[in-house]
Design a protein around this motif. Structure first.
Motif, PDB file in Angstrom:
ATOM      1  N   UNK A  76     -12.643   2.581  -4.403  1.00 40.74           N
ATOM      2  CA  UNK A  76     -12.303   3.221  -3.131  1.00 40.74           C
ATOM      3  C   UNK A  76     -10.825   3.058  -2.775  1.00 40.74           C
ATOM      4  N   UNK A  77     -10.294   1.855  -2.937  1.00 42.55           N
ATOM      5  CA  UNK A  77      -9.050   1.541  -2.231  1.00 42.55           C
ATOM      6  C   UNK A  77      -7.926   0.919  -3.057  1.00 42.55           C
ATOM      7  N   UNK A  78      -8.203   0.427  -4.244  1.00 41.42           N
ATOM      8  CA  UNK A  78      -7.207  -0.385  -4.960  1.00 41.42           C
ATOM      9  C   UNK A  78      -5.929   0.403  -5.214  1.00 41.42           C
ATOM     10  N   UNK A  79      -6.063   1.551  -5.877  1.00 41.35           N
ATOM     11  CA  UNK A  79      -4.865   2.336  -6.168  1.00 41.35           C
ATOM     12  C   UNK A  79      -4.271   2.925  -4.894  1.00 41.35           C
ATOM     13  N   UNK A  80      -5.132   3.371  -4.003  1.00 41.23           N
ATOM     14  CA  UNK A  80      -4.671   3.959  -2.737  1.00 41.23           C
ATOM     15  C   UNK A  80      -3.754   3.009  -1.982  1.00 41.23           C
ATOM     16  N   UNK A  81      -4.167   1.759  -1.844  1.00 43.49           N
ATOM     17  CA  UNK A  81      -3.377   0.802  -1.072  1.00 43.49           C
ATOM     18  C   UNK A  81      -2.045   0.501  -1.753  1.00 43.49           C
ATOM     19  N   UNK A  82      -2.077   0.385  -3.072  1.00 46.18           N
ATOM     20  CA  UNK A  82      -0.824   0.119  -3.797  1.00 46.18           C
ATOM     21  C   UNK A  82       0.161   1.258  -3.619  1.00 46.18           C
TER      22      UNK A  82
END
Lengths: 384, 384
Positions: free
Chosen positions: B287-293
């Protein structure tokens, strides 16, 4: 606990400063502020930002002697999460409606203003027919997006009527269809200034808020995209939060989305949904459009809706399209490609509470290390 | 322009408050602060955050009488972009090196600590052999990620030597290979407390910084993932910025990445690269790992590097993997799936300046509307 200090204006930071001379046990310890700095704010009854500019928020201060104890029992943490926003974040208000359909009208925009207005009217009617209670239009939908065109298509929104046929149409269809409209944006003329302005109409056709793009689109990526809105436009002076029949909405226009502070500030004002009418381009669109929307949603745990013009490959400024609805977990709920489209999708505000329970970021922030200050809200409290 | 006011401690907000009683032409106009509030900061010579806790930044104040004019000529805008960070953002320092190779070691972690240390050593050597001048390890790489294991695998880093075989190894290989190491994290024991701690070693094997995870991973997504690091761990008390032979690096560990304020604060401290050792899981990872980076990189226009453990489907906590290097335009420069891998990729700091020229966000921020306060840096100046 230090004794309360009487000060004319409140705010944690002020007190941080005044406390800086106090002895501290180590360099990273921040003393709690005296109770006079703690503002407890009730969910405001009405604080629409309209053209009359009422004070943004009505605030209620608890008596000086009880606020610290109230704080420690409700917050607990020594990390001062409640201080990570200054003034402290407002509680998420209970929206008038939990579930509803939103319609995002990705419109093809031409040089013919009359046609654009009629075309937008038809799209709004179509969206309403499909059940949309909130309809969002694109950035600059009444004429081409260019510095040459802005003055030509600009309207005097405050005068209204014949001086602003675009917003007169929005007002009328909102009233007739009994829907809320976030009217994308049009060039606004006010005195000798031009703005990129979004109008929000309620179900009675009343203009509830007017957002003038705060961050002008001045970028230069050589060989790719260069644009200087500031050649013709003036930037807005204030963030815009509006309570509507479909929840509390924050407005940003296009480049405003790049400034994470604005979304953080809206979240702290209790917004359920941020609407960004926006026309990203063929360079920044594929790189950043979805990324920025998802980031604003997941970081602030709220809904984000965007609406772009459809792509016209022959236009001077070619829009990326891809209007989208994002949920509070950063999930893409509905999107489209670059052609004309009306996206109808469901918003369910119960998801906000759910995600904030799953990941209680608001309670985990480190107000002892960082604070985001909403300058106008702080000042409006100081003058309350 | 108002006359300068002499105050014991500086800061824009304090002055905003004191000015609140002044007459204003309209509700959204913010008067410029008197000159005493403007701190001009030279790029600090050394401000490593090490275990001795020196003052974070050396500051230089310009004479009171000249600072306002210096500001208006250099900034120009009435929107006070320089006030969007408090204290004002530091200039990006010139890094000791512009281009270099980074190595991200996505390691499989077992219950055998000795094996984990030997395995990490081998991976670092392999990365250095491939040219990496900076090597990053995963979060909790010397033992399993679990509240049961943290006390068992914890080491006393300050005592070092036999009390901390994991960091002793890192120090030795950094010195022998003449590389900088961002040593992922291990459980740290300090007195009766446990921390999730990242150590940074320079090319002489010296411990330059120790970051204790600031935001503990306490989340509950029923049926998916629940974890409460706070059951065993204590949160760190300070952000960590370290000047290395490969630039100025900010450190966050895993859940720290969810807090955009930390990355904003690092950017304002002149960081070139934020390293986040992190073990996202099978729910939040996709869900979020790449998005947040990507969000941290594009919003702050700097490099972001992450390093996860490799996935062990039989482990109590199953890591998502996908260690990644992101450029300052939010672009994925190198990544991998979930198996063991050593990513070697090039960092080119000239891209930071390029992107900040393309999109001059720092000059476009609205310090008249929002301000991010770095509390410890502000306090360290107040006590300077």
């Amino acid at each position: 606990m230090k004794a309360a200090v009487s000060l004319p204006y409140s705010g944690n930071l002020l007190l941080h400063h005044l406390q800086s001379s106090a002895p501290r046990c180590c360099s990273s310890t921040i003393l709690p502020p005296p109770s006079s700095s703690l503002l407890f704010i009730t969910s405001p009854k009405t604080h629409y930002h309209n053209t009359n500019r009422p004070r943004l928020f009505n605030t209620v201060r608890t008596p000086t002697t009880t606020s610290i104890s109230a704080l420690s029992s409700s917050m607990g943490s020594s990390f001062k999460p409640e201080q990570a926003r200054v003034p402290p974040a407002l509680q998420l208000p209970t929206p008038p409606i939990t579930k509803f359909k939103i319609g995002l009208c990705q419109l093809l925009v031409t040089a013919d203003k009359e046609r654009n207005i009629a075309h937008a009217r038809q799209a709004i009617q179509d969206a309403a027919k499909k059940g949309a209670q909130l309809v969002v239009l694109p950035e600059i939908w009444n004429g081409p997006y260019s510095n040459d065109s802005f003055p030509v298509y600009a309207e005097d929104i405050d005068v209204g009527g014949d001086a602003s046929p675009s917003t007169a149409m929005l007002s009328e269809v909102a009233r007739v269809l009994k829907i809320t409209i976030v009217g994308g944006s049009i060039p606004e003329r006010c005195g000798d200034k031009l703005y990129n302005t979004c109008c929000v109409f309620d179900t009675e056709g009343k203009l509830k808020a007017k957002h003038r793009k705060i961050h002008l689109f001045d970028i230069d990526i050589p060989g790719k995209i260069s644009f200087q809105e500031s050649k013709t436009l003036t930037a807005g002076e204030t963030p815009t939060v509006v309570d509507t029949e479909v929840g509390r909405i924050g407005i940003g226009i296009c480049y405003d989305i790049r400034f994470q502070e604005l979304a953080m500030l809206y979240a702290a004002r209790g917004v359920h949904l941020i609407c960004y009418p926006g026309a990203f381009n063929m360079t920044t669109g594929p790189l950043h459009w979805e990324l920025l929307q998802r980031a604003r949603a997941v970081d602030n745990q709220l809904y984000v809706a965007t609406c772009s013009p459809a792509r016209d490959a022959s236009a001077g400024y070619v829009a990326w399209g891809h209007s989208t609805l994002i949920g509070p977990f950063g999930e893409v709920l509905a999107t489209t490609e670059h052609d004309e489209a009306i996206i109808i999708s469901e918003v369910d505000y119960s998801q906000i509470e759910l995600r904030r329970t799953n990941l209680p970021l608001e309670k985990q922030r480190r107000g002892d290390l960082y604070q985001l200050v909403d300058v106008q809200r702080l000042n409006s409290q100081g003058n309350a």
